[in-house]
Scaffold this motif. Structure first.
Motif, short mmCIF file in Angstrom:
data_model
loop_
_atom_site.label_atom_id
_atom_site.label_comp_id
_atom_site.label_asym_id
_atom_site.label_seq_id
_atom_site.Cartn_x
_atom_site.Cartn_y
_atom_site.Cartn_z
N ASN A 99 0.84 -1.20 0.00
CA ASN A 99 0.00 0.00 0.00
C ASN A 99 0.87 1.25 0.00
N SER A 100 0.27 2.37 0.09
CA SER A 100 0.91 3.69 0.17
C SER A 100 1.65 4.10 -1.10
N MET A 101 1.07 3.76 -2.25
CA MET A 101 1.68 4.17 -3.51
C MET A 101 1.67 5.69 -3.62
N ARG A 102 2.72 6.20 -4.25
CA ARG A 102 2.84 7.65 -4.46
C ARG A 102 1.62 8.20 -5.19
N ARG A 103 1.22 9.37 -4.77
CA ARG A 103 0.18 10.07 -5.53
C ARG A 103 0.76 10.44 -6.89
N HIS A 104 -0.04 10.42 -7.88
CA HIS A 104 0.36 10.80 -9.23
C HIS A 104 1.42 9.86 -9.83
N TRP A 105 1.46 8.62 -9.36
CA TRP A 105 2.45 7.66 -9.86
C TRP A 105 2.40 7.55 -11.39
N GLU A 106 1.22 7.47 -11.94
CA GLU A 106 1.08 7.31 -13.39
C GLU A 106 1.70 8.47 -14.16
N LYS A 107 1.75 9.63 -13.56
CA LYS A 107 2.31 10.80 -14.23
C LYS A 107 3.84 10.83 -14.17
N VAL A 108 4.44 10.17 -13.19
CA VAL A 108 5.89 10.27 -13.01
C VAL A 108 6.64 8.97 -13.28
N ARG A 109 5.94 7.89 -13.49
CA ARG A 109 6.59 6.58 -13.56
C ARG A 109 7.59 6.44 -14.71
N VAL A 110 7.30 7.01 -15.87
CA VAL A 110 8.22 6.89 -17.00
C VAL A 110 9.50 7.69 -16.72
N GLU A 111 9.36 8.88 -16.16
CA GLU A 111 10.54 9.67 -15.83
C GLU A 111 11.39 8.97 -14.76
N ILE A 112 10.73 8.35 -13.80
CA ILE A 112 11.46 7.62 -12.76
C ILE A 112 12.21 6.44 -13.37
N MET A 113 11.56 5.71 -14.26
CA MET A 113 12.24 4.59 -14.92
C MET A 113 13.46 5.08 -15.69
N TYR A 114 13.35 6.23 -16.33
CA TYR A 114 14.48 6.82 -17.04
C TYR A 114 15.65 7.07 -16.08
N HIS A 115 15.39 7.69 -14.94
CA HIS A 115 16.46 8.02 -14.00
C HIS A 115 17.10 6.77 -13.39
N VAL A 116 16.30 5.77 -13.12
CA VAL A 116 16.84 4.51 -12.57
C VAL A 116 17.73 3.84 -13.61
N ASN A 117 17.27 3.77 -14.85
CA ASN A 117 18.09 3.17 -15.92
C ASN A 117 19.36 3.98 -16.16
N ARG A 118 19.23 5.27 -16.09
CA ARG A 118 20.41 6.12 -16.28
C ARG A 118 21.48 5.80 -15.22
N ALA A 119 21.05 5.59 -13.98
CA ALA A 119 21.99 5.23 -12.91
C ALA A 119 22.65 3.88 -13.21
N LYS A 120 21.86 2.92 -13.66
CA LYS A 120 22.41 1.59 -13.99
C LYS A 120 23.48 1.71 -15.07
N TYR A 121 23.17 2.42 -16.15
CA TYR A 121 24.14 2.56 -17.25
C TYR A 121 25.37 3.36 -16.83
N ALA A 122 25.19 4.37 -15.98
CA ALA A 122 26.33 5.17 -15.52
C ALA A 122 27.31 4.34 -14.71
N GLN A 123 26.81 3.32 -14.03
CA GLN A 123 27.65 2.51 -13.14
C GLN A 123 28.14 1.21 -13.76
N HIS A 124 27.71 0.91 -14.98
CA HIS A 124 28.13 -0.33 -15.65
C HIS A 124 28.53 -0.02 -17.09
N SER A 125 29.82 0.15 -17.32
CA SER A 125 30.28 0.53 -18.65
C SER A 125 29.98 -0.54 -19.70
N ASP A 126 29.95 -1.82 -19.31
CA ASP A 126 29.65 -2.87 -20.28
C ASP A 126 28.20 -2.78 -20.76
N LEU A 127 27.27 -2.48 -19.86
CA LEU A 127 25.88 -2.33 -20.26
C LEU A 127 25.70 -1.07 -21.11
#
Length: 141
Positions: A99-127
């Motif tokens: 429970n307790s999902m963020r308000r407006h999750w549907e509006k921000v979820r794609v941007e959040i996925m972008y930032h999480v993926n960006r962190a993954k790629y920044a920390q793994h040069s092979d990926l």
């Protein structure tokens, strides 16, 4: 949003002028949000960077605003020899039950996925290199 992207491939449409035919195939593994590859990312509820085992784990945790839900997901570690698909699906199922999902999750979820993926790629040069090697391919998913 789970799993790998797909590559769009244009095929010869065998004589039908003005039309195009497409097919898809599984994209590179670096695009898989379930891929088990640890990286650091700051969760606003925890107030500090934490180690995440996959993009999907971090993404599911970012859906929630209460510390208990975030810690449940954070403490969900891959089992020995668990596949990325198995782990990603397990984390996804946990995220559907809390429970307790963020308000407006549907509006921000794609941007959040972008930032999480960006962190993954920044920390793994092979990926990062695997993604860059796709050059002009059309990826979706």
């Amino acid at each position: 949003m789970g799993g790998p992207c797909f590559e769009i491939i244009e095929e010869d449409n065998k004589g039908e002028p003005g039309t195009k035919k497409y097919r898809s195939k599984r994209g590179p593994s670096c695009t898989d949000n379930f891929l088990i590859r640890s990286f650091s990312f700051r969760h606003p509820v925890l107030g500090e960077e934490k180690e995440w085992y996959s993009v999907e784990q971090c993404y599911q945790a970012l859906k929630f605003t209460d510390k208990k839900s975030v810690e449940i997901i954070l403490n969900t570690k891959p089992f020995a020899k668990e596949s990325s698909v198995g782990y990603g699906n397990r984390v996804w199922r946990i995220g559907q039950k809390l429970n307790s999902m963020r308000r407006h999750w549907e509006k921000v979820r794609v941007e959040i996925m972008y930032h999480v993926n960006r962190a993954k790629y920044a920390q793994h040069s092979d990926l990062r290199q695997e993604l860059l090697s796709t050059e002009n391919l059309i990826l979706y998913g």
